[in-house]
Design a protein around this motif. Structure first.
Motif, PDB file in Angstrom:
ATOM      1  N   GLY A 429       0.971  -1.054   0.100  1.00  0.00           N
ATOM      2  CA  GLY A 429       0.216  -0.019  -0.098  1.00  0.00           C
ATOM      3  C   GLY A 429       0.648   1.435   0.028  1.00  0.00           C
ATOM      4  N   GLN A 430       2.199   1.173  -0.016  1.00  0.00           N
ATOM      5  CA  GLN A 430       3.043   2.187   0.249  1.00  0.00           C
ATOM      6  C   GLN A 430       4.206   1.939  -0.652  1.00  0.00           C
ATOM      7  N   ARG A 431       4.276   1.224  -1.670  1.00  0.00           N
ATOM      8  CA  ARG A 431       5.211   0.807  -2.471  1.00  0.00           C
ATOM      9  C   ARG A 431       5.447   1.731  -3.667  1.00  0.00           C
ATOM     10  N   ILE A 432       4.500   2.296  -4.373  1.00  0.00           N
ATOM     11  CA  ILE A 432       4.616   3.218  -5.536  1.00  0.00           C
ATOM     12  C   ILE A 432       5.439   4.321  -4.928  1.00  0.00           C
ATOM     13  N   GLU A 433       6.632   4.734  -5.717  1.00  0.00           N
ATOM     14  CA  GLU A 433       7.295   6.107  -5.299  1.00  0.00           C
ATOM     15  C   GLU A 433       7.246   6.921  -6.214  1.00  0.00           C
ATOM     16  N   GLN A 434       6.635   6.587  -7.546  1.00  0.00           N
ATOM     17  CA  GLN A 434       6.528   7.694  -8.552  1.00  0.00           C
ATOM     18  C   GLN A 434       5.727   6.983  -9.512  1.00  0.00           C
ATOM     19  N   ALA A 435       4.818   7.992 -10.123  1.00  0.00           N
ATOM     20  CA  ALA A 435       3.908   7.527 -11.356  1.00  0.00           C
ATOM     21  C   ALA A 435       3.704   8.896 -12.287  1.00  0.00           C
ATOM     22  N   LEU A 436       4.045   8.490 -13.367  1.00  0.00           N
ATOM     23  CA  LEU A 436       4.067   9.680 -14.428  1.00  0.00           C
ATOM     24  C   LEU A 436       3.217   9.370 -15.542  1.00  0.00           C
ATOM     25  N   VAL A 437       2.096  10.035 -16.110  1.00  0.00           N
ATOM     26  CA  VAL A 437       1.407   9.734 -17.234  1.00  0.00           C
ATOM     27  C   VAL A 437       1.774  10.703 -18.353  1.00  0.00           C
ATOM     28  N   ASN A 438       2.386   9.978 -19.484  1.00  0.00           N
ATOM     29  CA  ASN A 438       2.894  10.581 -20.371  1.00  0.00           C
ATOM     30  C   ASN A 438       4.006  11.655 -19.976  1.00  0.00           C
ATOM     31  N   GLY A 439       4.875  11.241 -19.010  1.00  0.00           N
ATOM     32  CA  GLY A 439       5.926  12.055 -18.574  1.00  0.00           C
ATOM     33  C   GLY A 439       5.562  13.048 -17.585  1.00  0.00           C
ATOM     34  N   LYS A 440       4.295  13.241 -17.124  1.00  0.00           N
ATOM     35  CA  LYS A 440       4.038  14.448 -16.187  1.00  0.00           C
ATOM     36  C   LYS A 440       3.455  13.589 -14.814  1.00  0.00           C
ATOM     37  N   PRO A 441       3.479  14.085 -13.662  1.00  0.00           N
ATOM     38  CA  PRO A 441       3.262  13.299 -12.374  1.00  0.00           C
ATOM     39  C   PRO A 441       1.561  13.006 -12.726  1.00  0.00           C
ATOM     40  N   LEU A 442       1.245  11.977 -11.966  1.00  0.00           N
ATOM     41  CA  LEU A 442      -0.267  11.586 -11.925  1.00  0.00           C
ATOM     42  C   LEU A 442      -0.834  12.478 -10.919  1.00  0.00           C
ATOM     43  N   ASP A 443      -2.060  12.899 -11.764  1.00  0.00           N
ATOM     44  CA  ASP A 443      -2.978  13.978 -10.956  1.00  0.00           C
ATOM     45  C   ASP A 443      -3.893  13.132 -10.117  1.00  0.00           C
ATOM     46  N   LYS A 444      -3.894  12.856  -8.867  1.00  0.00           N
ATOM     47  CA  LYS A 444      -4.751  12.327  -8.445  1.00  0.00           C
ATOM     48  C   LYS A 444      -6.294  12.381  -8.493  1.00  0.00           C
ATOM     49  N   ALA A 445      -6.584  13.721  -8.491  1.00  0.00           N
ATOM     50  CA  ALA A 445      -7.749  14.126  -8.980  1.00  0.00           C
ATOM     51  C   ALA A 445      -8.329  14.425 -10.545  1.00  0.00           C
ATOM     52  N   GLY A 446      -7.337  13.881 -11.397  1.00  0.00           N
ATOM     53  CA  GLY A 446      -7.452  14.168 -12.593  1.00  0.00           C
ATOM     54  C   GLY A 446      -8.287  12.956 -13.368  1.00  0.00           C
ATOM     55  N   LYS A 447      -8.771  12.877 -14.532  1.00  0.00           N
ATOM     56  CA  LYS A 447      -9.515  11.962 -14.977  1.00  0.00           C
ATOM     57  C   LYS A 447      -8.741  11.364 -16.238  1.00  0.00           C
ATOM     58  N   TYR A 448      -8.684  10.009 -16.606  1.00  0.00           N
ATOM     59  CA  TYR A 448      -7.859   9.469 -17.506  1.00  0.00           C
ATOM     60  C   TYR A 448      -8.888   8.369 -18.357  1.00  0.00           C
ATOM     61  N   ARG A 449      -8.586   8.190 -19.541  1.00  0.00           N
ATOM     62  CA  ARG A 449      -9.216   6.960 -20.262  1.00  0.00           C
ATOM     63  C   ARG A 449      -8.301   5.801 -20.220  1.00  0.00           C
ATOM     64  N   LEU A 450      -8.798   5.032 -19.734  1.00  0.00           N
ATOM     65  CA  LEU A 450      -7.991   3.632 -19.438  1.00  0.00           C
ATOM     66  C   LEU A 450      -8.459   2.469 -20.247  1.00  0.00           C
ATOM     67  N   ALA A 451      -7.586   1.768 -20.842  1.00  0.00           N
ATOM     68  CA  ALA A 451      -8.081   0.343 -21.509  1.00  0.00           C
ATOM     69  C   ALA A 451      -7.420  -0.653 -20.516  1.00  0.00           C
ATOM     70  N   LEU A 452      -8.338  -1.560 -20.487  1.00  0.00           N
ATOM     71  CA  LEU A 452      -7.885  -2.729 -19.823  1.00  0.00           C
ATOM     72  C   LEU A 452      -8.762  -3.891 -19.709  1.00  0.00           C
ATOM     73  N   SER A 453      -8.315  -5.100 -19.073  1.00  0.00           N
ATOM     74  CA  SER A 453      -9.076  -6.336 -19.510  1.00  0.00           C
ATOM     75  C   SER A 453     -10.472  -6.116 -18.626  1.00  0.00           C
ATOM     76  N   ASN A 454     -11.652  -6.670 -19.093  1.00  0.00           N
ATOM     77  CA  ASN A 454     -12.860  -6.615 -18.394  1.00  0.00           C
ATOM     78  C   ASN A 454     -12.584  -7.633 -16.956  1.00  0.00           C
TER      79      ASN A 454
END
Length: 662
Positions: A429-454
């Motif tokens: 639960g505390q292992r992610i040290e960095q997350a970037l979306v297309n090179g920019k820091p992940l915005d926790k409040a932002g919205k993103y379109r995600l493709a993933l398995s059902n």
């Protein structure tokens, strides 16, 4: 007779685990009358023998030969997983295996999770096609009754012995989500089934067919003492395992090799006193077993149909894209993982795409890339959906992704459009040290379109964080992972994926915060005394050589390595031999005395407190006794020292760290 395949050894221990490779083992209890064979195998993904670096194993034609060789009356049981999970299972969805089992024939089958990969409607058709009995004691339908109206148990009476069989399946969250089948608590369901079986049938012996980890099987035996034998799912492709549990009567857990690599054969009889007798062996299903002619032709026909259907070239690969000898797609970035995630993201033009590492099941070889290759890589046929998610959901998904990397769990995420770094030494639960979306820091409040398995989107592999997401492309209109990979390959023409820093592992993926030797391993690693076997793995269970150990000791304690090796009599080719645990103790005692000028607190040189003290070489016994009494050395579970077994990398990291800090 089947006994020609086995060797007999005498075994006695409160809880004994036997890992069986090419040697079969018999537990001898002599009956006084006719006997009944229970013959069990599982993990039937491939109809033909599997041939790989582990050798040759399995195949329905060899299974039939061995079963036909049992001269006494018999019950033939299959433990589950005959559909899905591999190319063959994904294409034919289990029906060839059901037909083969009809021909063997088998008597009873439990459900595996992969038997639901193509949906419960397909499973119901498999039940209809079977001439044998499916059973389940804990899977139910929407109406709360046993799924598919299969029995909750079966009773067989042979040679005057009444044998009851129940079936239990866990981890249904790892297959295609389907509201038409529900998993009830395994132990509670087992208790109910056993009570019903005893009340209605008064069996002499109760056997459970299970699809769950061995640790859960042990808990099952503890909770339901009327079960005497458990036949469970595979623990390894190359070995069979038997666990003997002492009690009022001896009880057993059998785990044959994966891909039908062995058959667990239990012989049941009655002794002169009227009590049941049990003996057991594992029969290897390998190239030494002659194939049944009719079933060999049947299997070959299906293999030809598979090749014909999937042999079409759709692209070429300019280099190999390995899945990973150590299942790397389940704990680090891989080129094949990038290719698959890119295929999902490209088709739907999303911000991000996730591909779970456990869904990747094969490598891509250099050269022609065919439909068969694509289906081999993604055999499950998961629908790839699109959802609008928040940054918080993405972060929660990433934390879930890395929560069980040490267990090589399939939930690990390969990504496109997103990069991340994780530290396995930190708490879950505390292992992610960095997350970037297309090179920019992940915005926790932002919205993103995600493709993933059902599968993930609906909560599989504990991805429950998407419950409040907005569905953009649902499962009904989505394409399968296999179709998207084919479309991407056809579009590209040439596949040239590579790793590019999308996932960074800050530590060892196989040494997490709760590993018993984590502090020792990371402490030595930080000092440059011991390194991983590669950039992301420490391999804590791998053995070490004498030369490696002497090098670690010398560096950590500031000792002369030649002097240490001379004192221990290690030289030349002997340095490349595996270090045993008793040799480790002798070396530790010498190094401790050399470093401190003292010896450990003296204990009696004639014995130790370990249960297997008699197995320790007299030369090493004093060192083991003294080091253990001084807290410098410990045993393995069940108070065993295991003196002749190889010392593991985690064990030597621990003792070197302890010595270095004394």
């Amino acid at each position: 007779m089947l006994k020609r395949f086995v060797s007999a050894i005498l075994i006695s221990a409160p809880l004994l685990t036997l890992a069986l490779g090419s040697v079969s083992i018999v537990r001898a209890e002599t009956p006084s009358s006719g006997t009944v064979s229970i013959m069990y195998f599982n993990d039937g993904h491939e109809i033909s023998p599997v041939v790989d670096k582990l050798g040759t194993r399995g195949g329905v034609a060899r299974i039939k030969t061995l079963i036909d060789g049992a001269a006494d009356e018999k019950i033939v049981a299959f433990g589950g997983d005959l559909g899905g999970g591999t190319l063959f299972g994904g294409v034919f969805k289990g029906f060839p295996m059901v037909e083969a089992f009809n021909r063997i024939p088998i008597d009873v089958a439990n459900f595996g999770q992969h038997d639901f990969d193509a949906g419960s409607a397909n499973t119901l058709e498999l039940i209809k096609a079977a001439k044998f009995s499916w059973i389940s004691s804990n899977l139910v339908g929407k109406d709360g009754k046993p799924f598919g109206n299969v029995p909750t148990y079966q009773l067989y009476e042979k040679q005057g012995i009444r044998i009851g069989v129940i079936g239990l399946t866990s981890a249904m969250e790892t297959t295609t989500p389907d509201s038409a089948v529900k998993q009830k608590n395994v132990i509670e369901a087992a208790k109910l089934a056993v009570d019903q079986l005893k009340k209605e049938q008064n069996p002499d012996l109760i056997v459970a067919l299970t699809q769950e980890p061995v640790e859960d099987d042990k808990a099952l035996l503890q909770a339901v003492p009327d079960i005497r034998v458990v036949f469970t799912e595979e623990e390894a492709e190359e070995k069979s395992f038997v666990y003997e549990v002492d009690g009022a009567v001896k009880r057993y857990i059998f785990a044959p090799q994966g891909n039908m690599g062995s058959i667990a054969h239990v012989t049941v009889g009655r002794g002169a006193d009227g009590q049941l007798t049990l003996s057991h062996e594992f029969l290897k299903v390998d190239e030494n077993i002659k194939e049944d002619g009719a079933l060999a032709e049947f299997a070959a026909d299906y293999q030809a149909r598979l090749d014909q259907e999937l042999g079409k070239k759709i692209a070429s690969a300019d280099s190999g894209l390995p899945y990973g000898e150590h299942h790397e797609s389940r704990f680090q970035e891989t080129a094949i993982g990038n290719l698959i995630a890119d295929a999902y993201r490209d088709y739907y033009q999303t911000d991000i795409a996730f591909a779970n590492g456990g869904g990747i099941r094969a490598s891509i070889n250099q050269g022609d890339f065919t439909l068969k290759d694509a289906k081999s890589i993604l055999p499950f046929g998961n629908k790839i959906v699109v959802a609008e998610v928040t940054g918080d959901m993405l972060l929660a998904a990433l934390e879930n992704s890395v929560s069980a990397v040490d267990k090589v769990a399939g939930a690990f995420l390969q990504t496109s459009g997103l990069s991340y770094a994780y530290n396995p030494a930190k708490p879950v639960g505390q292992r992610i040290e960095q997350a970037l979306v297309n090179g920019k820091p992940l915005d926790k409040a932002g919205k993103y379109r995600l493709a993933l398995s059902n599968y993930m989107y609906t909560g599989g592999d504990k991805y429950t964080m998407f419950a409040g997401a907005k569905t953009v492309v649902g499962a009904n209109e989505a394409l399968t992972d296999f179709e998207l990979l084919i479309a991407y390959a056809e579009k590209k023409g040439v596949l040239s994926a590579k790793t590019e820093g999308r996932i960074t592992v800050n530590g060892f993926a196989d040494v997490t915060s709760d590993h018993w030797a984590a502090q020792d391993i990371y402490g030595l690693s930080a000092k440059g005394i011991i390194a991983g076997v590669d950039v992301t793995r420490f391999a804590p269970l791998e053995a070490v050589t004498r030369g490696e150990f002497s090098g670690y000791l010398a560096k950590a304690l500031g000792l002369g390595r030649p002097e240490l090796e001379t004192a221990l009599g290690w030289s030349g080719a002997g340095l490349s031999e595996q270090l045993t645990r008793e040799e480790m103790a002798v070396a530790m005692k010498w190094a401790y005395a050399k470093k401190t000028g003292k010896t450990p607190v003296s204990g009696s040189p004639g014995d130790t407190t370990f249960a297997d003290d008699a197995m320790i070489d007299p030369v090493a016994r004093a060192a083991v006794s003294e080091l253990a009494r001084d807290g410098l050395l410990s045993g393995r579970p069940d108070n065993r020292f295991a003196p002749k077994e190889p010392a593991s990398r985690a064990e030597i990291a621990h003792v070197v760290w302890v010595l270095a800090n004394r």
